[in-house]
Design an enzyme around this catalytic site. Sequence first.
Site, short mmCIF file in Angstrom:
data_model
loop_
_atom_site.label_atom_id
_atom_site.label_comp_id
_atom_site.label_asym_id
_atom_site.label_seq_id
_atom_site.Cartn_x
_atom_site.Cartn_y
_atom_site.Cartn_z
N GLU A 14 0.82 -1.21 0.00
CA GLU A 14 0.00 0.00 0.00
C GLU A 14 0.86 1.26 0.00
O GLU A 14 1.90 1.32 0.65
CB GLU A 14 -0.90 0.01 1.24
CG GLU A 14 -1.89 -1.14 1.30
CD GLU A 14 -3.00 -1.04 0.26
OE1 GLU A 14 -3.14 0.03 -0.36
OE2 GLU A 14 -3.72 -2.05 0.09
N ARG A 38 -17.85 -1.14 8.08
CA ARG A 38 -19.10 -1.56 7.46
C ARG A 38 -19.58 -2.90 7.99
O ARG A 38 -20.76 -3.23 7.90
CB ARG A 38 -18.93 -1.62 5.93
CG ARG A 38 -18.78 -0.27 5.26
CD ARG A 38 -18.67 -0.43 3.76
NE ARG A 38 -17.45 -1.12 3.39
CZ ARG A 38 -16.30 -0.52 3.12
NH1 ARG A 38 -16.23 0.79 3.20
NH2 ARG A 38 -15.24 -1.22 2.78
N CYS A 62 -7.11 -2.78 8.76
CA CYS A 62 -5.80 -2.78 8.09
C CYS A 62 -5.31 -1.34 7.94
O CYS A 62 -4.17 -1.01 8.30
CB CYS A 62 -5.92 -3.44 6.72
SG CYS A 62 -6.16 -5.23 6.77
N HIS A 91 -1.16 -5.88 1.68
CA HIS A 91 -2.36 -6.72 1.64
C HIS A 91 -2.05 -7.99 0.86
O HIS A 91 -1.41 -7.95 -0.19
CB HIS A 91 -3.52 -5.99 0.97
CG HIS A 91 -4.38 -5.24 1.92
ND1 HIS A 91 -4.51 -3.86 1.90
CD2 HIS A 91 -5.17 -5.67 2.94
CE1 HIS A 91 -5.34 -3.48 2.86
NE2 HIS A 91 -5.75 -4.56 3.50
#
Length: 215
Positions: free
Chosen positions: A80, A90, A142, A161
């Site tokens: 990332e 969520r 994360c 990831h």
Amino acid sequence: MKILVTGFEPFGGETENASGITVDMLRDLTPPDGARIVTAILPVTWSGAGAALLRAVEEHRPDAVVAVGEAGGRTAVTPERWAKNLGHGRIPDNDGAIRDAAPLTEGPERRESRVDPATLARAIQDSGVPAEVSDDAGAFLCNAVFWTALHRTDLPAAFIHVPAVRSRGSARIGDETDPDHAPTDSALSSDDLAVALMAAVNTVAQETRPSRHDR
């Protein structure tokens, strides 16, 4: 040179988390350049994940951090580029908490990885595992752990990831990182992910060794 590598426990009703399994596979292994790997498995909770990372940093006093999480909508390993100052749950965390979208802390909207993700991606590709740079770490835990590493420490820190590889069957989760992608089966195995992470750790050690003093 000591590298802290972290993964996560299972969440969302799953019995496995590819990040935690792969990080456990690295325990007690020595990268080719002789750096030492220390590991920690973080809880998937808003109240505990960042705090657990900071405790591991305090305990091990590493020279760099490589945090790892799984993304069920991805088929390649994805270092990332950014941590966002945004937390959004969520789905419930492992305490059952759902977090409305809000900044994680006071501070800028995002922070950039202190280890070049393109360099990590090339090293992983050179190890024979598909990899590509990601510009979106999502807004779940994360991203929150990546933000904590960059906001609360001055260490060279990266986040990677990995696909949600399972020893049996397929992952049933995935949209917490990529909400527009359903869980996707990857052709990669846990062994492939371990090869990729070892390549990344070796690269972090090489990239950060000249700038860090011995502890």
